[in-house]
Design a protein around this motif. Structure first.
Motif, PDB file in Angstrom:
ATOM      1  N   ARG A 269       0.808  -1.219   0.000  1.00 56.47           N
ATOM      2  CA  ARG A 269       0.000   0.000   0.000  1.00 56.47           C
ATOM      3  C   ARG A 269       0.849   1.281   0.000  1.00 56.47           C
ATOM      4  O   ARG A 269       0.319   2.380  -0.039  1.00 56.47           O
ATOM      5  N   THR A 270       2.153   1.124   0.031  1.00 55.28           N
ATOM      6  CA  THR A 270       3.029   2.294  -0.003  1.00 55.28           C
ATOM      7  C   THR A 270       2.943   2.962  -1.374  1.00 55.28           C
ATOM      8  O   THR A 270       2.985   2.297  -2.410  1.00 55.28           O
ATOM      9  N   GLN A 271       2.818   4.283  -1.374  1.00 57.70           N
ATOM     10  CA  GLN A 271       2.746   5.011  -2.642  1.00 57.70           C
ATOM     11  C   GLN A 271       4.108   5.018  -3.345  1.00 57.70           C
ATOM     12  O   GLN A 271       5.150   5.126  -2.705  1.00 57.70           O
ATOM     13  N   ARG A 283       2.359  10.685  -7.631  1.00 54.68           N
ATOM     14  CA  ARG A 283       2.284   9.615  -6.642  1.00 54.68           C
ATOM     15  C   ARG A 283       1.365   8.549  -7.226  1.00 54.68           C
ATOM     16  O   ARG A 283       0.287   8.855  -7.744  1.00 54.68           O
ATOM     17  N   CYS A 284       1.815   7.301  -7.127  1.00 53.66           N
ATOM     18  CA  CYS A 284       1.077   6.207  -7.755  1.00 53.66           C
ATOM     19  C   CYS A 284       0.848   5.062  -6.761  1.00 53.66           C
ATOM     20  O   CYS A 284       1.561   4.945  -5.751  1.00 53.66           O
ATOM     21  N   GLN A 285      -0.115   4.207  -7.093  1.00 57.21           N
ATOM     22  CA  GLN A 285      -0.394   3.005  -6.327  1.00 57.21           C
ATOM     23  C   GLN A 285       0.102   1.805  -7.114  1.00 57.21           C
ATOM     24  O   GLN A 285      -0.168   1.677  -8.315  1.00 57.21           O
ATOM     25  N   LEU A 286       0.858   0.938  -6.443  1.00 56.77           N
ATOM     26  CA  LEU A 286       1.429  -0.240  -7.103  1.00 56.77           C
ATOM     27  C   LEU A 286       0.383  -1.335  -7.198  1.00 56.77           C
ATOM     28  O   LEU A 286      -0.399  -1.564  -6.264  1.00 56.77           O
ATOM     29  N   GLY A 287       0.354  -2.018  -8.342  1.00 57.50           N
ATOM     30  CA  GLY A 287      -0.584  -3.129  -8.518  1.00 57.50           C
ATOM     31  C   GLY A 287      -0.071  -4.100  -9.551  1.00 57.50           C
ATOM     32  O   GLY A 287       1.073  -4.016  -9.999  1.00 57.50           O
ATOM     33  N   GLN A 288      -0.926  -5.054  -9.910  1.00 56.74           N
ATOM     34  CA  GLN A 288      -0.575  -6.059 -10.917  1.00 56.74           C
ATOM     35  C   GLN A 288      -1.718  -6.194 -11.916  1.00 56.74           C
ATOM     36  O   GLN A 288      -2.889  -6.018 -11.580  1.00 56.74           O
ATOM     37  N   SER A 289      -1.334  -6.516 -13.140  1.00 55.51           N
ATOM     38  CA  SER A 289      -2.319  -6.765 -14.176  1.00 55.51           C
ATOM     39  C   SER A 289      -1.722  -7.726 -15.183  1.00 55.51           C
ATOM     40  O   SER A 289      -0.654  -7.454 -15.743  1.00 55.51           O
ATOM     41  N   GLN A 290      -2.394  -8.876 -15.368  1.00 55.27           N
ATOM     42  CA  GLN A 290      -1.964  -9.896 -16.328  1.00 55.27           C
ATOM     43  C   GLN A 290      -0.507 -10.301 -16.103  1.00 55.27           C
ATOM     44  O   GLN A 290       0.285 -10.439 -17.029  1.00 55.27           O
ATOM     45  N   GLY A 291      -0.151 -10.455 -14.821  1.00 50.89           N
ATOM     46  CA  GLY A 291       1.169 -10.946 -14.470  1.00 50.89           C
ATOM     47  C   GLY A 291       2.268  -9.912 -14.502  1.00 50.89           C
ATOM     48  O   GLY A 291       3.447 -10.267 -14.359  1.00 50.89           O
ATOM     49  N   ALA A 292       1.936  -8.631 -14.725  1.00 48.33           N
ATOM     50  CA  ALA A 292       2.954  -7.574 -14.776  1.00 48.33           C
ATOM     51  C   ALA A 292       2.614  -6.507 -13.751  1.00 48.33           C
ATOM     52  O   ALA A 292       1.451  -6.288 -13.411  1.00 48.33           O
ATOM     53  N   TYR A 293       3.658  -5.860 -13.227  1.00 50.59           N
ATOM     54  CA  TYR A 293       3.429  -4.748 -12.313  1.00 50.59           C
ATOM     55  C   TYR A 293       2.833  -3.577 -13.079  1.00 50.59           C
ATOM     56  O   TYR A 293       3.126  -3.349 -14.254  1.00 50.59           O
ATOM     57  N   MET A 294       2.011  -2.807 -12.381  1.00 52.03           N
ATOM     58  CA  MET A 294       1.395  -1.633 -12.986  1.00 52.03           C
ATOM     59  C   MET A 294       1.315  -0.525 -11.941  1.00 52.03           C
ATOM     60  O   MET A 294       1.420  -0.782 -10.731  1.00 52.03           O
ATOM     61  N   LEU A 295       1.177   0.716 -12.417  1.00 53.09           N
ATOM     62  CA  LEU A 295       1.041   1.865 -11.544  1.00 53.09           C
ATOM     63  C   LEU A 295      -0.239   2.616 -11.883  1.00 53.09           C
ATOM     64  O   LEU A 295      -0.551   2.837 -13.056  1.00 53.09           O
TER      65      LEU A 295
END
Length: 314
Positions: A269-271, A283-295
């Motif tokens: 949850r760290t920005q 400032r972005c939120q880290l996540g995943q989509s289709q096996g890849a990191y996303m912001l």
């Protein structure tokens, strides 16, 4: 002031104007003319950028006054000229290209690289060369019109072109005129463009031309601005996502070993701070989509405000 005195003053003013016109315009007393023709050079160079891949450089060589017939005699059998009607000035002006100018522009516009020797031929202009000259006259007319606009607006209408200077008539051949000569350099060769304006057209502008307008800025070419914006928008840049930063001693860095694990205090949850060329942007939120990191962009970073907030908290 009574009527007789007014008529006397008016008559004196008319006589002084006629004497000034008869004596001719002194170029040194009209410094704004140099500014205007510098603009013409700039506008012509900008206009050719849209027509050719090779750069062309224009510069003002000389501005002088003389009799129209004497000026044109120097270009007889060596130039092509265009007559324009300046409706608001109630006169005609002339723009011409010498032979070297036309031959140089043919090579520039048709993609030559300058490896061939320059044309050294006294033949007449071909149909293709005349059509190219016609297109260049259209650009030159726009350049002259735009350059004079801050001083005196007028529409320049291209009437016809001539290769014989005897037929390039813009007034009596013994009338006084101002001629500006501009040099072009491209592909290691060059040529000359000249602009002839009767002094009778410039006399009403004499007071405006006698002083350089402070803070005078040439009007931006909208086509050039649009192209610049398009090219800048397509420029590739590198982005860097920073999850966490930590300050350590140089001794700790020297003690790093292969396989050593550095634990981070960050959580999912760290920005994340998104940077470009060292400048924090979002400032972005880290996540995943289709096996890849996303912001996911959540907020814009105002570094100035953050600096002020840090000072206030201290």
């Amino acid at each position: 002031m009574n009527v007789e005195s007014f008529q006397t003053a008016a008559a004196a003013g008319g006589v002084s104007d006629r004497l000034l016109d008869a004596a001719g315009i002194t170029i040194d007393r009209l410094p704004m003319l140099h500014v205007i023709f510098d603009r013409v050079a700039t506008y012509c160079a900008d206009g050719l950028r849209h027509m050719s891949a090779s750069p062309s450089y224009f510069s003002v060589s000389n501005i002088e006054s003389g009799r129209i017939g004497d000026i044109l005699e120097d270009y007889e059998s060596n130039a092509v000229a265009a007559m324009y009607h300046a409706s608001d000035w109630d006169t005609r002006i002339l723009v011409g290209f010498d032979r070297d100018f036309v031959f140089t522009m043919i090579e520039v516009l048709f993609g030559a690289d300058g490896s061939e020797p320059p044309v050294d031929d006294e033949r007449g202009f071909s149909n293709i060369e005349m059509k190219v000259a016609q297109a260049l006259f259209e650009e030159a007319g726009k350049a002259v019109q735009a350059a004079f606009a801050p001083i005196s607006r007028t529409q320049l209408k291209l009437e016809r072109t001539e290769t014989r200077m005897d037929f390039a008539i813009i007034g009596r051949r013994n009338n006084l005129a101002v001629v500006a000569k501009l040099l072009i350099q491209a592909l290691g060769r060059g040529g000359e463009m000249f602009v002839i304006i009767p002094q009778s057209a410039l006399s009403p502008m004499r007071q405006s031309l006698a002083h350089v307008v402070s803070g005078d800025v040439a009007t931006a070419d909208p086509r050039w601005s649009k192209q610049m914006q398009s090219e800048v928008s397509r420029t590739s840049v590198s982005l860097k996502a920073v999850l966490e930063e930590r300050t350590v001693d140089l001794g700790d860095v020297a003690a790093f070993e292969i396989g050593q694990v550095l634990e981070l205090q960050a959580t999912p949850r760290t920005q994340v701070r998104l940077e470009c060329n060292g400048q924090a942007l979002f400032r972005c939120q880290l996540g995943q989509s289709q096996g890849a990191y996303m912001l996911k962009v959540e907020d814009v970073i105002d570094e100035d405000q953050e600096f002020i907030d840090d000072l206030a908290s201290d």
